[in-house]
Design an enzyme around this catalytic site. Structure first.
Site, short mmCIF file in Angstrom:
data_model
loop_
_atom_site.label_atom_id
_atom_site.label_comp_id
_atom_site.label_asym_id
_atom_site.label_seq_id
_atom_site.Cartn_x
_atom_site.Cartn_y
_atom_site.Cartn_z
N VAL A 1 3.54 -13.29 -4.58
CA VAL A 1 4.39 -14.16 -5.41
C VAL A 1 3.90 -14.16 -6.85
CG1 VAL A 1 5.34 -16.47 -5.70
CG2 VAL A 1 4.83 -15.65 -3.40
N GLY B 1 3.26 -11.87 -9.10
CA GLY B 1 2.29 -10.86 -9.57
C GLY B 1 0.90 -11.40 -9.76
N ILE C 1 -0.16 -14.11 -11.34
CA ILE C 1 -0.37 -15.57 -11.47
C ILE C 1 -0.94 -16.11 -10.15
CG2 ILE C 1 0.71 -17.81 -11.96
CD1 ILE C 1 3.06 -16.33 -13.22
N ASP D 1 14.42 -10.33 -3.61
CA ASP D 1 12.96 -10.40 -3.82
C ASP D 1 12.56 -11.82 -4.23
OD1 ASP D 1 10.28 -8.99 -4.40
OD2 ASP D 1 10.74 -9.98 -6.31
N LYS E 1 10.09 -14.61 -2.28
CA LYS E 1 8.99 -15.36 -2.92
C LYS E 1 9.22 -16.87 -2.82
CE LYS E 1 8.07 -11.54 -6.08
NZ LYS E 1 8.52 -10.90 -7.31
N GLY F 1 3.53 -5.13 -12.07
CA GLY F 1 2.72 -4.11 -12.75
C GLY F 1 1.41 -3.89 -12.03
P1 NDP Z 1 4.82 2.13 -4.46
O1 NDP Z 1 6.09 2.73 -4.01
O2 NDP Z 1 4.38 2.40 -5.85
O3 NDP Z 1 3.64 2.55 -3.47
C1 NDP Z 1 3.78 2.58 -2.09
C2 NDP Z 1 2.65 3.37 -1.48
O4 NDP Z 1 2.79 3.40 -0.06
C3 NDP Z 1 2.63 4.84 -1.92
O5 NDP Z 1 1.31 5.27 -2.11
C4 NDP Z 1 3.28 5.59 -0.74
O6 NDP Z 1 2.77 6.91 -0.60
C5 NDP Z 1 2.86 4.73 0.44
N1 NDP Z 1 3.86 4.72 1.50
C6 NDP Z 1 5.19 4.49 1.38
N2 NDP Z 1 5.80 4.51 2.59
C7 NDP Z 1 4.84 4.75 3.49
C8 NDP Z 1 4.83 4.88 4.90
N3 NDP Z 1 5.95 4.76 5.64
N4 NDP Z 1 3.64 5.13 5.51
C9 NDP Z 1 2.52 5.26 4.80
N5 NDP Z 1 2.45 5.13 3.46
C10 NDP Z 1 3.60 4.88 2.83
O7 NDP Z 1 4.96 0.55 -4.22
P2 NDP Z 1 4.27 -0.62 -5.03
O8 NDP Z 1 2.85 -0.34 -5.22
O9 NDP Z 1 5.12 -0.96 -6.20
O10 NDP Z 1 4.48 -1.84 -4.01
C11 NDP Z 1 3.63 -2.01 -2.89
C12 NDP Z 1 3.80 -3.44 -2.36
O11 NDP Z 1 3.42 -4.37 -3.37
C13 NDP Z 1 5.24 -3.81 -2.01
O12 NDP Z 1 5.22 -4.70 -0.92
C14 NDP Z 1 5.74 -4.54 -3.25
O13 NDP Z 1 6.79 -5.44 -2.97
C15 NDP Z 1 4.49 -5.28 -3.64
N6 NDP Z 1 4.38 -5.69 -5.04
C16 NDP Z 1 4.64 -4.79 -6.03
C17 NDP Z 1 4.46 -5.16 -7.35
C18 NDP Z 1 4.69 -4.20 -8.46
O14 NDP Z 1 4.56 -4.61 -9.64
N7 NDP Z 1 5.02 -2.95 -8.18
C19 NDP Z 1 3.99 -6.51 -7.70
C20 NDP Z 1 3.75 -7.38 -6.56
C21 NDP Z 1 3.94 -6.97 -5.29
P3 NDP Z 1 3.09 8.05 -1.71
O15 NDP Z 1 2.48 7.54 -2.99
O16 NDP Z 1 2.44 9.27 -1.23
O17 NDP Z 1 4.59 8.10 -1.78
N1 HSE Z 2 9.71 -6.10 -8.01
C1 HSE Z 2 8.93 -7.27 -8.19
C2 HSE Z 2 9.27 -7.91 -9.51
C3 HSE Z 2 7.48 -6.92 -8.15
O1 HSE Z 2 9.85 -7.23 -10.36
O2 HSE Z 2 8.99 -9.09 -9.69
C4 HSE Z 2 6.56 -8.12 -8.19
O3 HSE Z 2 6.66 -8.88 -7.05
#
Ligand code: NDP
Ligand code: HSE
Length: 436
Positions: free
Chosen positions: A132, A134, A136, A201, A205, A302
């Site tokens: 929730v 990011g 914060i 999303d 949250k 981020g």
């Molecule tokens: P990304 O898509 O950047 O990364 C996902 C990672 O998981 C990649 O390394 C990918 O591998 C791997 N992956 C995807 N599918 C599978 C699978 N089926 N089996 C195994 N590995 C897998 O996502 P984010 O880092 O952006 O998000 C990750 C989580 O964090 C999510 O739940 C998102 O909601 C949450 N989140 C994201 C934020 C953001 O700012 N992005 C902020 C807060 C929460 P590969 O790289 O090889 O494709």
């Molecule tokens: N997709 C989400 C957002 C990531 O933009 O707020 C952080 O949870």
């Protein structure tokens, strides 16, 4: 003391950021945690992909279960996302006696009740600060910092992508799709970006925030969600002219009848601090009966802001490793056997003020008809703007702000206004909150 061994599932935006922060700040983190924390294993789908992090010293695999089933791993970081295969991965890690840290709000909002029950049975922790807002520390603030209060309501900008899009559209006149593409390139957006722009999303949250604020089970299916795709430039301009900003808010409010859980675009007075939270920044206002209003602000998405929250959870888990599992901070702030069965209200029972925009023929009597309908539904008008310049179809725009009313009455009034022969098309309605 032996270092704590961490396995990371997912090396994308959040996983990569977490590896960087844990490595860069290793010494400072160890001083805080009282133990060295080392990432020994990590998984990703494609090991040939270029990464934002240095994976030197980490054993890589494409199979997350090699990590989940590795007896050497103490803490599993689930940073993949979604609710598909990941739910089973988390449940297996728990069954294997591992503590879990996740940034996955969809997983917690939809399956958290089951996951926490299994974790408690096994005596392991599941931490989710990054899920929730990011970076914060809002979960910790509500769950621990405000635990002496009865929380009355909270309202937050809790989707960074959506706020980034609204800000760029308003300040720079950019196109929706163009800004969304930039948010995706910056790693802010969900794998399916409709989750960001349709309020799903933020709904995930809000489910989590409401649960820890009011001590109710997680119930995403009861959250009302409306996205940002229907906000028009003219509504933004009329709102500004009336002294308001349009923000996409998640609102949870406890009323004598039950709890309102709603995500929607909202007019808020431009003078409020939260009205001036722009770009990818998030902010959450929480009103407690003892403390009064409190405001929490920071980056909502981020790589490193989110990693900040993930790593803080890892430190919390490490500090609690040697403690009594029966006396840990409960996952949902309230003891699991004390969660309350408070009803969540349907949208017809919401009480809020409204901004209305309609377009009508420029003839005498139109405004009288509209105000009569509102009065018949006990809806008081706060302000009216009747534009002299006609719109591009030759109709006269009428903009109104109402006082607080029951949504059921507003739905009925809008249906009657739209049926007036002199009114053209739909009435555009945006809810309004003073957040006072
Ligand atoms: P990304 O898509 O950047 O990364 C996902 C990672 O998981 C990649 O390394 C990918 O591998 C791997 N992956 C995807 N599918 C599978 C699978 N089926 N089996 C195994 N590995 C897998 O996502 P984010 O880092 O952006 O998000 C990750 C989580 O964090 C999510 O739940 C998102 O909601 C949450 N989140 C994201 C934020 C953001 O700012 N992005 C902020 C807060 C929460 P590969 O790289 O090889 O494709
Ligand atoms: N997709 C989400 C957002 C990531 O933009 O707020 C952080 O949870």
């Amino acid at each position: 003391m032996k270092p704590v061994k961490v396995g990371v599932l997912g090396l994308g935006t959040v996983g990569g950021g977490t590896v960087n922060v844990l490595k860069r700040n290793a010494a400072e983190i160890a001083r805080r945690a009282g133990r060295e924390i080392v990432i020994t294993r990590a998984s990703a789908r494609d090991l040939n992909r270029e990464r934002i992090c240095d994976t030197q010293g980490i054993v890589l695999t494409t199979d997350p279960y090699e990590i989940i089933n590795d007896p050497e791993i103490d803490i599993v970081l689930e940073l993949i996302g979604g609710c598909g295969p990941v739910k089973e991965m988390v449940l297996t890690a728990i069954a294997n006696g591992k503590h879990v840290v996740t940034a996955n709000k969809a997983l917690i909002a939809l399956h958290g009740n089951e996951i926490f029950a299994r974790a408690s049975e096994k005596g392991v922790m599941v931490a989710f600060e990054a899920a929730v807002a990011g970076g914060i520390p809002i979960i910790k603030a509500i769950r621990e910092g405000l635990s002496g209060n009865q929380i009355q309501w909270l309202a937050g900008i809790i989707n960074g992508t959506g706020n980034f899009i609204l800000t760029e559209m308003r300040d720079k006149g950019r196109d929706f799709s163009d800004v969304l593409a930039e948010a995706q390139a910056l790693g802010y957006a969900e794998a399916d970006p409709t989750f960001d722009v349709e309020g799903i999303d933020a709904g995930h949250k809000l489910t989590i925030l409401a649960s820890i604020a009011f001590g109710i089970p997680l119930q995403f299916d009861k959250v009302f969600t409306e996205g940002i795709t229907k906000i028009t430039r003219e509504d933004v301009e009329y709102a500004e002219a009336l002294g308001y900003r349009i923000k996409h808010l998640g609102i949870a409010r406890k009323t004598p009848e039950g709890i309102e859980l709603r995500v929607h675009p909202t007019l808020i007075p431009a003078r409020r601090l939260i009205a001036n939270v722009d770009g990818v920044m998030n902010a959450v206002l929480v009103k407690g009966d003892a403390v009064g209003p409190t405001l929490y602000y920071g980056a909502g998405a981020g790589a490193e802001p989110t990693a900040s929250a993930v790593v803080a959870d890892v430190v919390d888990v490490v500090r609690a490793l040697t403690g009594d599992p029966e006396n840990r901070v409960p996952h949902l702030a309230f003891q699991a056997d004390s969660l309350a069965d408070i009803p969540v209200l349907p949208s017809e029972e919401f009480r809020t003020a409204y901004y209305l925009r309609l377009h009508a023929e420029d003839k005498p009597g139109v405004l009288a008809d509209v105000t009569r309908i509102l009065a018949n539904h006990q809806i008081s008008i706060e302000a009216i703007i009747q534009k002299e310049a006609l719109d591009d179809k030759g109709f006269m725009p009428i903009i109104m702000l109402t006082q607080i009313t029951l949504e059921k009455e507003m739905n009925a009034a809008i249906a009657e206004i739209e049926a007036l022969p002199m009114v053209n098309g739909k009435v555009n309605r945006i809810r309004l909150e003073t957040l006072g």
